[in-house]
Design an enzyme around this catalytic site. Structure first.
Site, PDB file in Angstrom:
ATOM      1  N   ASN A 210       0.844  -1.190   0.000  1.00  0.00           N
ATOM      2  CA  ASN A 210       0.000   0.000   0.000  1.00  0.00           C
ATOM      3  C   ASN A 210       0.881   1.241   0.000  1.00  0.00           C
ATOM      4  O   ASN A 210       2.112   1.142  -0.040  1.00  0.00           O
ATOM      5  CB  ASN A 210      -0.967  -0.016   1.194  1.00  0.00           C
ATOM      6  CG  ASN A 210      -0.225  -0.104   2.519  1.00  0.00           C
ATOM      7  OD1 ASN A 210       0.513   0.800   2.897  1.00  0.00           O
ATOM      8  ND2 ASN A 210      -0.423  -1.219   3.227  1.00  0.00           N
ATOM      9  N   LYS A 289       9.596 -15.564 -11.438  1.00  0.00           N
ATOM     10  CA  LYS A 289       8.758 -14.479 -11.928  1.00  0.00           C
ATOM     11  C   LYS A 289       7.645 -15.026 -12.820  1.00  0.00           C
ATOM     12  O   LYS A 289       7.893 -15.814 -13.728  1.00  0.00           O
ATOM     13  CB  LYS A 289       9.609 -13.480 -12.720  1.00  0.00           C
ATOM     14  CG  LYS A 289       8.804 -12.325 -13.302  1.00  0.00           C
ATOM     15  CD  LYS A 289       9.666 -11.403 -14.137  1.00  0.00           C
ATOM     16  CE  LYS A 289       8.829 -10.324 -14.800  1.00  0.00           C
ATOM     17  NZ  LYS A 289       9.630  -9.428 -15.652  1.00  0.00           N
ATOM     18  N   PRO A 305      -2.262 -12.671   9.631  1.00  0.00           N
ATOM     19  CA  PRO A 305      -2.531 -12.625  11.069  1.00  0.00           C
ATOM     20  C   PRO A 305      -2.898 -11.215  11.512  1.00  0.00           C
ATOM     21  O   PRO A 305      -2.358 -10.236  11.002  1.00  0.00           O
ATOM     22  CB  PRO A 305      -1.200 -13.080  11.694  1.00  0.00           C
ATOM     23  CG  PRO A 305      -0.177 -12.894  10.637  1.00  0.00           C
ATOM     24  CD  PRO A 305      -0.881 -13.088   9.333  1.00  0.00           C
ATOM     25  N   ASP A 306      -3.835 -11.108  12.440  1.00  0.00           N
ATOM     26  CA  ASP A 306      -4.303  -9.815  12.951  1.00  0.00           C
ATOM     27  C   ASP A 306      -3.415  -9.413  14.125  1.00  0.00           C
ATOM     28  O   ASP A 306      -3.586  -9.895  15.247  1.00  0.00           O
ATOM     29  CB  ASP A 306      -5.764  -9.927  13.391  1.00  0.00           C
ATOM     30  CG  ASP A 306      -6.393  -8.571  13.660  1.00  0.00           C
ATOM     31  OD1 ASP A 306      -5.692  -7.697  14.206  1.00  0.00           O
ATOM     32  OD2 ASP A 306      -7.577  -8.384  13.333  1.00  0.00           O
ATOM     33  N   ILE A 307      -2.464  -8.540  13.864  1.00  0.00           N
ATOM     34  CA  ILE A 307      -1.479  -8.170  14.882  1.00  0.00           C
ATOM     35  C   ILE A 307      -2.139  -7.448  16.049  1.00  0.00           C
ATOM     36  O   ILE A 307      -1.900  -7.774  17.216  1.00  0.00           O
ATOM     37  CB  ILE A 307      -0.370  -7.305  14.254  1.00  0.00           C
ATOM     38  CG1 ILE A 307       0.366  -8.094  13.171  1.00  0.00           C
ATOM     39  CG2 ILE A 307       0.618  -6.830  15.324  1.00  0.00           C
ATOM     40  CD1 ILE A 307       1.371  -7.281  12.382  1.00  0.00           C
ATOM     41  N   LEU A 308      -2.982  -6.460  15.746  1.00  0.00           N
ATOM     42  CA  LEU A 308      -3.620  -5.677  16.804  1.00  0.00           C
ATOM     43  C   LEU A 308      -4.455  -6.550  17.732  1.00  0.00           C
ATOM     44  O   LEU A 308      -4.338  -6.479  18.965  1.00  0.00           O
ATOM     45  CB  LEU A 308      -4.519  -4.603  16.188  1.00  0.00           C
ATOM     46  CG  LEU A 308      -3.958  -3.191  16.017  1.00  0.00           C
ATOM     47  CD1 LEU A 308      -4.994  -2.309  15.350  1.00  0.00           C
ATOM     48  CD2 LEU A 308      -3.543  -2.606  17.351  1.00  0.00           C
ATOM     49  N   PHE A 323      -4.384   2.097  14.737  1.00  0.00           N
ATOM     50  CA  PHE A 323      -4.648   3.152  13.765  1.00  0.00           C
ATOM     51  C   PHE A 323      -5.656   2.628  12.747  1.00  0.00           C
ATOM     52  O   PHE A 323      -5.662   1.440  12.422  1.00  0.00           O
ATOM     53  CB  PHE A 323      -3.362   3.571  13.051  1.00  0.00           C
ATOM     54  CG  PHE A 323      -2.677   4.748  13.685  1.00  0.00           C
ATOM     55  CD1 PHE A 323      -2.521   5.935  12.997  1.00  0.00           C
ATOM     56  CD2 PHE A 323      -2.194   4.664  14.981  1.00  0.00           C
ATOM     57  CE1 PHE A 323      -1.887   7.027  13.579  1.00  0.00           C
ATOM     58  CE2 PHE A 323      -1.565   5.740  15.582  1.00  0.00           C
ATOM     59  CZ  PHE A 323      -1.410   6.929  14.875  1.00  0.00           C
ATOM     60  N   LYS A 337     -13.696  -0.934  14.954  1.00  0.00           N
ATOM     61  CA  LYS A 337     -12.388  -1.547  15.171  1.00  0.00           C
ATOM     62  C   LYS A 337     -12.050  -1.587  16.651  1.00  0.00           C
ATOM     63  O   LYS A 337     -11.530  -2.585  17.161  1.00  0.00           O
ATOM     64  CB  LYS A 337     -11.317  -0.743  14.412  1.00  0.00           C
ATOM     65  CG  LYS A 337      -9.942  -1.373  14.386  1.00  0.00           C
ATOM     66  CD  LYS A 337      -9.048  -0.637  13.397  1.00  0.00           C
ATOM     67  CE  LYS A 337      -7.751  -1.389  13.153  1.00  0.00           C
ATOM     68  NZ  LYS A 337      -6.932  -0.742  12.092  1.00  0.00           N
ATOM     69  N   LYS A 341     -11.843  -5.448  18.320  1.00  0.00           N
ATOM     70  CA  LYS A 341     -10.518  -5.940  18.708  1.00  0.00           C
ATOM     71  C   LYS A 341     -10.187  -5.665  20.168  1.00  0.00           C
ATOM     72  O   LYS A 341      -9.099  -5.982  20.635  1.00  0.00           O
ATOM     73  CB  LYS A 341      -9.459  -5.321  17.799  1.00  0.00           C
ATOM     74  CG  LYS A 341      -9.691  -5.658  16.326  1.00  0.00           C
ATOM     75  CD  LYS A 341      -8.551  -5.209  15.431  1.00  0.00           C
ATOM     76  CE  LYS A 341      -8.854  -5.565  13.979  1.00  0.00           C
ATOM     77  NZ  LYS A 341      -7.733  -5.287  13.064  1.00  0.00           N
TER      78      LYS A 341
END
Length: 409
Positions: A210, A289, A305-308, A323, A337, A341
């Site tokens: 991103n 490639k 994986p959901d770190i938060l 964030f 959110k 979480k």
């Protein structure tokens, strides 16, 4: 060591023989990493030229409050917002009196009234003028108004007298300006911060990522360090240099960031997840490639994986801040959110073509249980310090409440 890296210091120079030290003060501030702009009062211009200060600062010198070109854009307000700190050195007895009275009849005094950043003065005057009751009354007023006073020193003076009233040396002023950013709000705490994007490989050449530059996360890590914390910054791929006095670990994928976080979160008091991590990754990355053949190609993706959520689920969990980068419905998505979480705080920022990712300024909407706080548009370094102050207040409140709960019979 560059103690003022990326800080914006506005130097005000007032009329007095100590104005000859101002050029060296600018040079020393820049050597410490600061960007410096100068306001020269009419009295100071009798002692040192604008051209000299422009040469050493690398920027035009500001002199007039009612400058048609500058004030078309509300120049004094823009300067007040630009500065991370205002240093008036030398500060004459006349300027101290006018600042104590809250006057705004020249550019420097107007900026000092308009800024929300710390204001510091380095007095310089004849020893009798310094000792005069009127000056001491003004000094007491300035201290009451939270103006920081640097000096003066004692010694021989240009008039031939000896006593208090000498301006501090530029090297001493740099140290004291650096201390303005050392709030002590995180003293003794350990903080883990994530920053930047992650990169999920499709093949050895291509990947999913991103537009995050990492600027906000690096600013948060620096602000936490300045507040006294021991900081570990876990960064995805960025072009930014490692922040000074911060332990920086470089990772690439969301899984690598997840693993690094859980390795270093064990003893952390606060976790601030600023990184814009990828939500999905290719199920399988190609070994070589992928060549262009078909008109269409389908990628099978799986959740990362959901770190938060995994940090907030720890027992015990650190104070956990997430964030949320959103294009619309900022508060609604941030609160979802927060609740889903089980976070302590969500800092939501709007992203789009001209705001958020990659920019030097941003604003934040701080969403927490039962409260919403808005931090207005400002440079990311200042925004990060405002966020750290808010987190420090909430962390202390939660910690105090927990201690009281444990002490109940």
């Amino acid at each position: 060591m560059s103690t003022l890296t990326n800080k914006r210091i506005l130097l005000g120079v007032t009329g007095g023989i100590a104005a000859y030290k101002s050029a060296d003060t600018v040079r020393r501030l820049r050597e410490a990493g600061a960007e410096v702009r100068v306001i020269l009062t009419a009295g100071a211009a009798e002692f040192i030229t604008a051209l000299t200060l422009q040469a050493v600062s690398g920027h035009p010198v500001y002199q007039h409050l009612l400058d048609t070109d500058a004030e078309a854009g509300m120049g004094h307000i823009e300067l007040a917002r630009w500065a991370d700190a205002v240093l008036v050195a030398p500060a004459s007895a006349n300027f101290m009196a006018r600042l104590a009275q809250g006057r705004a009849d020249d550019l420097l005094s107007a900026v000092c009234l308009a800024t929300e950043s710390p204001v510091a003065i380095a007095p310089a005057m004849n020893q009798q003028m310094w000792s005069n009751a009127a000056t001491q009354t003004n000094l007491a007023t300035l201290k009451k108004n939270c103006v920081r006073i640097f000096g003066p020193a004692e010694g021989s003076q240009a008039c031939g007298e000896v006593g208090p009233g000498r301006m501090l040396e530029p090297t001493d002023l740099v140290v004291m300006v650096s201390d303005l950013f050392a709030s002590g709000e995180f003293d003794g705490l350990t903080v883990v911060v994530t920053a930047g994007p992650t990169w999920e490989a499709i093949d050895p050449v291509r990947g999913l990522t991103n537009r995050s530059s990492g600027k906000m996360g690096y600013a948060v890590a620096t602000a936490a360090m300045e507040a006294g914390a021991k900081v570990t910054l876990i960064s995805g791929p960025t072009a930014l240099p490692d922040p000074e006095r911060v332990r920086t670990l470089r990772v690439e994928s969301t899984q690598e960031m997840h693993d690094a976080v859980h390795t270093h979160i064990v003893d952390a008091d606060i976790f601030i997840g600023v990184a814009a991590v990828a939500d999905y990754r290719p199920v399988r990355a190609a070994d070589g490639k992928i060549k262009k053949t078909l008109e269409k190609m389908t990628l099978e993706l799986e959740r990362t994986p959901d770190i938060l959520a995994s940090v907030a689920a720890r027992k015990p969990a650190p104070f956990t801040v997430g964030f949320a980068a959103e294009t619309e419905n900022l508060e609604q998505h941030a609160r979802q959110k927060l609740e889903a979480k089980k976070l302590d705080l969500v800092a939501a920022n709007r992203v789009g073509a001209d705001i958020g990712f990659g920019t030097d300024e941003n604003s934040l909407l701080l969403v927490e249980p039962g409260a919403v706080t808005e931090l207005p548009m400002q440079p990311k370094a200042k925004l990060a310090r405002a966020l750290i102050r808010h987190i420090a207040t909430r962390y202390r409140a939660k910690h105090t409440a927990k201690v009281h709960t444990l002490r109940r019979p």
